[in-house]
Every structure is written in structure tokens, then in C-alpha cells.
Design a protein around this motif. Structure first.
Motif, PDB file in Angstrom:
ATOM      1  N   VAL A 136       0.832  -1.199   0.000  1.00 42.16           N
ATOM      2  CA  VAL A 136       0.000   0.000   0.000  1.00 42.16           C
ATOM      3  C   VAL A 136       0.868   1.251   0.000  1.00 42.16           C
ATOM      4  N   VAL A 137       1.875   1.271   0.863  1.00 32.81           N
ATOM      5  CA  VAL A 137       2.761   2.437   0.972  1.00 32.81           C
ATOM      6  C   VAL A 137       3.441   2.730  -0.361  1.00 32.81           C
ATOM      7  N   HIS A 138       3.933   1.683  -1.016  1.00 28.15           N
ATOM      8  CA  HIS A 138       4.671   1.863  -2.265  1.00 28.15           C
ATOM      9  C   HIS A 138       3.783   1.752  -3.503  1.00 28.15           C
ATOM     10  N   LYS A 139       2.472   1.622  -3.289  1.00 29.24           N
ATOM     11  CA  LYS A 139       1.502   1.531  -4.374  1.00 29.24           C
ATOM     12  C   LYS A 139       1.858   0.407  -5.336  1.00 29.24           C
ATOM     13  N   LEU A 140       2.184  -0.740  -4.762  1.00 30.92           N
ATOM     14  CA  LEU A 140       2.561  -1.912  -5.547  1.00 30.92           C
ATOM     15  C   LEU A 140       1.433  -2.934  -5.550  1.00 30.92           C
ATOM     16  N   PRO A 141       1.236  -3.626  -6.665  1.00 32.88           N
ATOM     17  CA  PRO A 141       0.277  -4.732  -6.667  1.00 32.88           C
ATOM     18  C   PRO A 141       0.851  -5.898  -5.870  1.00 32.88           C
ATOM     19  N   PRO A 142       0.033  -6.743  -5.292  1.00 37.95           N
ATOM     20  CA  PRO A 142       0.530  -7.887  -4.510  1.00 37.95           C
ATOM     21  C   PRO A 142       1.065  -8.987  -5.419  1.00 37.95           C
ATOM     22  N   GLY A 143       1.879  -9.869  -4.839  1.00 42.05           N
ATOM     23  CA  GLY A 143       2.380 -11.018  -5.572  1.00 42.05           C
ATOM     24  C   GLY A 143       3.856 -10.904  -5.903  1.00 42.05           C
ATOM     25  N   ASP A 144       4.348 -11.886  -6.664  1.00 40.72           N
ATOM     26  CA  ASP A 144       5.757 -11.905  -7.052  1.00 40.72           C
ATOM     27  C   ASP A 144       5.860 -12.356  -8.516  1.00 40.72           C
ATOM     28  N   THR A 145       5.190 -11.633  -9.378  1.00 40.85           N
ATOM     29  CA  THR A 145       5.181 -11.935 -10.813  1.00 40.85           C
ATOM     30  C   THR A 145       6.131 -10.980 -11.529  1.00 40.85           C
ATOM     31  N   PRO A 146       6.419 -11.204 -12.813  1.00 35.07           N
ATOM     32  CA  PRO A 146       7.294 -10.280 -13.557  1.00 35.07           C
ATOM     33  C   PRO A 146       6.793  -8.834 -13.523  1.00 35.07           C
ATOM     34  N   TYR A 147       5.474  -8.655 -13.619  1.00 36.51           N
ATOM     35  CA  TYR A 147       4.937  -7.286 -13.596  1.00 36.51           C
ATOM     36  C   TYR A 147       5.149  -6.644 -12.236  1.00 36.51           C
ATOM     37  N   VAL A 155      13.268  -3.281 -18.774  1.00 32.77           N
ATOM     38  CA  VAL A 155      13.634  -4.674 -19.087  1.00 32.77           C
ATOM     39  C   VAL A 155      12.623  -5.637 -18.472  1.00 32.77           C
ATOM     40  N   LEU A 156      12.238  -5.376 -17.223  1.00 31.50           N
ATOM     41  CA  LEU A 156      11.300  -6.258 -16.529  1.00 31.50           C
ATOM     42  C   LEU A 156       9.886  -6.137 -17.100  1.00 31.50           C
ATOM     43  N   PHE A 157       9.505  -4.936 -17.546  1.00 37.92           N
ATOM     44  CA  PHE A 157       8.199  -4.790 -18.193  1.00 37.92           C
ATOM     45  C   PHE A 157       8.158  -5.611 -19.483  1.00 37.92           C
ATOM     46  N   TRP A 158       9.284  -5.612 -20.216  1.00 37.49           N
ATOM     47  CA  TRP A 158       9.367  -6.452 -21.413  1.00 37.49           C
ATOM     48  C   TRP A 158       9.139  -7.921 -21.052  1.00 37.49           C
ATOM     49  N   ARG A 187       7.453  -7.325 -10.044  1.00 37.95           N
ATOM     50  CA  ARG A 187       8.883  -7.024  -9.890  1.00 37.95           C
ATOM     51  C   ARG A 187       9.255  -5.772 -10.675  1.00 37.95           C
ATOM     52  N   ALA A 188       8.667  -5.617 -11.859  1.00 35.20           N
ATOM     53  CA  ALA A 188       8.936  -4.417 -12.660  1.00 35.20           C
ATOM     54  C   ALA A 188       8.466  -3.155 -11.929  1.00 35.20           C
ATOM     55  N   LYS A 189       7.273  -3.222 -11.330  1.00 31.75           N
ATOM     56  CA  LYS A 189       6.750  -2.071 -10.592  1.00 31.75           C
ATOM     57  C   LYS A 189       7.604  -1.770  -9.369  1.00 31.75           C
ATOM     58  N   HIS A 190       8.116  -2.818  -8.722  1.00 30.17           N
ATOM     59  CA  HIS A 190       8.988  -2.618  -7.552  1.00 30.17           C
ATOM     60  C   HIS A 190      10.257  -1.886  -7.964  1.00 30.17           C
ATOM     61  N   VAL A 191      10.849  -2.294  -9.070  1.00 25.68           N
ATOM     62  CA  VAL A 191      12.080  -1.648  -9.542  1.00 25.68           C
ATOM     63  C   VAL A 191      11.785  -0.205  -9.964  1.00 25.68           C
ATOM     64  N   GLN A 192      10.608  -0.002 -10.564  1.00 22.13           N
ATOM     65  CA  GLN A 192      10.245   1.349 -11.009  1.00 22.13           C
ATOM     66  C   GLN A 192       9.975   2.287  -9.834  1.00 22.13           C
ATOM     67  N   LEU A 193       9.155   1.836  -8.881  1.00 19.71           N
ATOM     68  CA  LEU A 193       8.668   2.728  -7.831  1.00 19.71           C
ATOM     69  C   LEU A 193       9.524   2.741  -6.569  1.00 19.71           C
ATOM     70  N   VAL A 194      10.134   1.618  -6.235  1.00 19.99           N
ATOM     71  CA  VAL A 194      10.912   1.529  -4.997  1.00 19.99           C
ATOM     72  C   VAL A 194      12.404   1.734  -5.272  1.00 19.99           C
ATOM     73  N   GLU A 195      12.955   0.930  -6.165  1.00 13.37           N
ATOM     74  CA  GLU A 195      14.378   1.060  -6.481  1.00 13.37           C
ATOM     75  C   GLU A 195      14.665   2.251  -7.406  1.00 13.37           C
TER      76      GLU A 195
END
Length: 296
Positions: A19-30, A48-51, A32-40
Motif C-alpha cells: 500500500v505504501v509503495h503503491k505496488l500490486p501484490p504477488g511476485d510476478t514479472p509485472y 527490461v522487466l516490463f518487457w 517485480r517491474a513495478k517494484h524496480v520502477q517505484l521503490v528502487e
């Protein structure tokens, strides 16, 4: 019981993190892409991960749109345009309108794509006429800066016409831009489009008409007139207008003309789409013919 409580605490912690990082739940490629975009905050790695998410079929609608937006932020508009064109066939019908909106923004950013932008905007107007916009509904829910709000067909039509007018201005076709902005103002007037309409009239040395349009902004009669950005622009245009009024040119010497059948009679063009007339939305009943305006 303690294990259950620990598990419950862990679930709550994970939920709060997403919720804090506005990330969808789970551990899928999408995800992970959102985590790299919004957190990292690593846009190149996120692309690359969105691809990978698109290739894996993981939330393709969101992955393609988000990747294009990140590419735009990285000044990779050309790549984003090609990506949307190549992979939008993998997306749902409901996602197409959002992808078109991203394409319009990309065309604005990418020089040399004005014709593509104009074609796309005309197609979006046709979709509204045919009742295909908003999935046939009169309103849609939009999101901006994390806030949801309702957009009507009337507002969307005016917005698209405003974008079309801006595209014509980039071509230096101020007469066509004037026609489009005037129509947009009839539907859903605001200060920003009024300023653009004023500029179109000034470019045609029609200064008295331009001043009338500008006065509506300066007198606070239009939506957005009280916003500092709009008011500052209106005041700058007024100064420029006062300087220009001392010099008079013939508008014919500017060589301005409309060579666009779409604009010469929008209502007439709409009447040619007879198979869809029963589904067209009421907004188009309110648009008077362009031809009457051009004949003046």
C-alpha cells in the motif's frame, strides 16, 4: 496459535508495504517491474522487466502502458511508440483507449509525428461518434495524481479537439486550429483552449476577435481563468496583442487555408457513418456544422 499470529502479522506487514509503495501484490514479472520502477527507482531495469512481463503474458495491458510511460520519461518516445504499435494487439479491448491516450502524449513529445497524432485524434473522434468510446458508456473513471474522478463524453470530446487544435498549430495551420478550438469551446470551454484560440486569431491578424476571446479569460468567465498559469499566459498574450495591433496585414497574405476534408464539414462526414447513427452519442447533435463557420 503463535505461528498463525506471526503469519497474520507478516501478511499485514506485506499488505502495508504494498500500500505504501503503491505496488500490486504477488511476485510476478509485472510486480517485480513495478517494484524496480517505484521503490528502487531504476527506470532502465524496470523497462527490461516490463518487457519480460509482456513476453510472459503477465498483466500485459498494464505492463505495456507502464513501460511506454517510463520510456517517455527517459526520452525514448520513438521506442515507446513502436512498442505500443507492435504489442497492443495482445491487450484487451478495454485497454485500447488508454494506449491511444499514451500515444497522443508520445506524439506530442516526438518531433516529426504530428501527422500521426492528427490521424489518431481523428480516429478517437470517430470512436466517440460511433459510440465506441468509454465502452459505450456516457462517463468513465479517470485517475490523476492518485485521485479518481469522472470524465464525461462532452469533456473528452472537448479535450480531444483541444489536442487536435494544438497539433494543427504545430503545423502552422492556424485556420484549421481555430476551427477546432472554436468547436471545443462550444462544447466545454476553458481558459487554456481560449488562450490557444486567441493565438490562432492573432496569427491571422484578426486582433479584435482575439481580444474578445482573451477578455473572457481575463474577466474570469472561463474554467481555469483563476489559475496563475492561465492568467499569466493571458496577460502575456494581451501584451503581444497590443503590440501587434499597431501593424495590420491582410490575412490572405498569410496563405492560410483548410485542406482537410475532416474539418471542412465534420457533421457531413459524420452523416456518412450511417451504420452507426443509432449508436452515436448526444454530444454530436450539439456540434454545429464547421462549414457555417468557414463561410463567415
Amino acid at each position: 496459535m503463535s505461528r498463525t499470529r506471526k503469519g497474520e502479522k507478516q501478511d499485514v506487514s506485506n499488505c502495508s508495504y504494498h500500500v505504501v509503495h503503491k505496488l500490486p501484490p504477488g511476485d510476478t514479472p509485472y510486480v517485480r517491474a513495478k517494484h524496480v520502477q517505484l521503490v528502487e527507482k531504476d527506470p532502465d531495469a524496470a523497462i527490461v522487466l516490463f518487457w519480460k512481463a509482456i513476453n510472459a503474458g503477465d498483466r500485459v495491458d498494464s505492463a505495456l502502458k507502464d513501460m511506454a510511460i517510463v520510456m517517455k520519461q527517459q526520452d525514448r518516445a520513438e521506442e515507446a511508440i513502436e512498442a505500443i504499435k507492435s504489442f497492443r494487439n495482445l491487450c484487451s479491448k478495454q485497454a485500447q483507449e488508454s494506449l491511444d491516450n499514451v500515444l497522443v502524449d508520445l506524439y506530442k513529445q516526438k518531433c516529426g509525428k504530428v501527422e500521426d497524432q492528427i490521424d489518431l485524434l481523428k480516429q478517437k473522434l470517430r470512436m466517440i461518434y460511433q459510440g465506441e468510446a468509454f465502452n459505450g458508456k456516457p462517463t468513465k473513471t479517470a485517475r490523476s495524481h492518485g485521485r479518481k474522478f469522472q470524465v464525461t463524453i462532452k469533456q473528452e470530446t472537448s479535450r480531444i479537439l483541444g489536442n487536435l487544435g494544438w497539433a494543427y498549430m504545430q503545423q502552422g495551420n492556424y485556420l484549421a486550429a481555430e476551427v477546432v478550438y472554436s468547436k471545443a469551446q462550444e462544447i466545454d470551454p476553458d481558459a487554456n483552449k481560449a488562450c490557444n484560440l486567441c493565438l490562432c486569431l492573432m496569427k491571422q491578424t484578426r486582433y479584435s476577435e482575439a481580444q474578445t476571446v482573451l477578455e473572457h479569460v481575463l474577466q474570469g468567465k472561463l474554467l481555469g481563468s483563476d489559475e496563475p498559469k492561465s492568467r499569466n499566459r493571458a496577460e502575456e498574450l494581451l501584451k503581444e496583442l497590443n503590440q501587434c495591433q499597431s501593424t495590420v496585414f491582410s490575412s490572405n497574405s498569410l496563405g492560410l487555408k483548410i485542406e482537410d476534408a475532416f474539418l471542412e464539414g465534420l457533421d457531413q462526414l459524420m452523416n456518412q457513418w450511417t451504420p452507426f447513427r443509432s449508436r452515436r452519442l448526444p454530444i454530436f447533435e450539439e456540434i454545429s456544422p464547421f462549414r457555417d463557420q468557414l463561410a463567415c
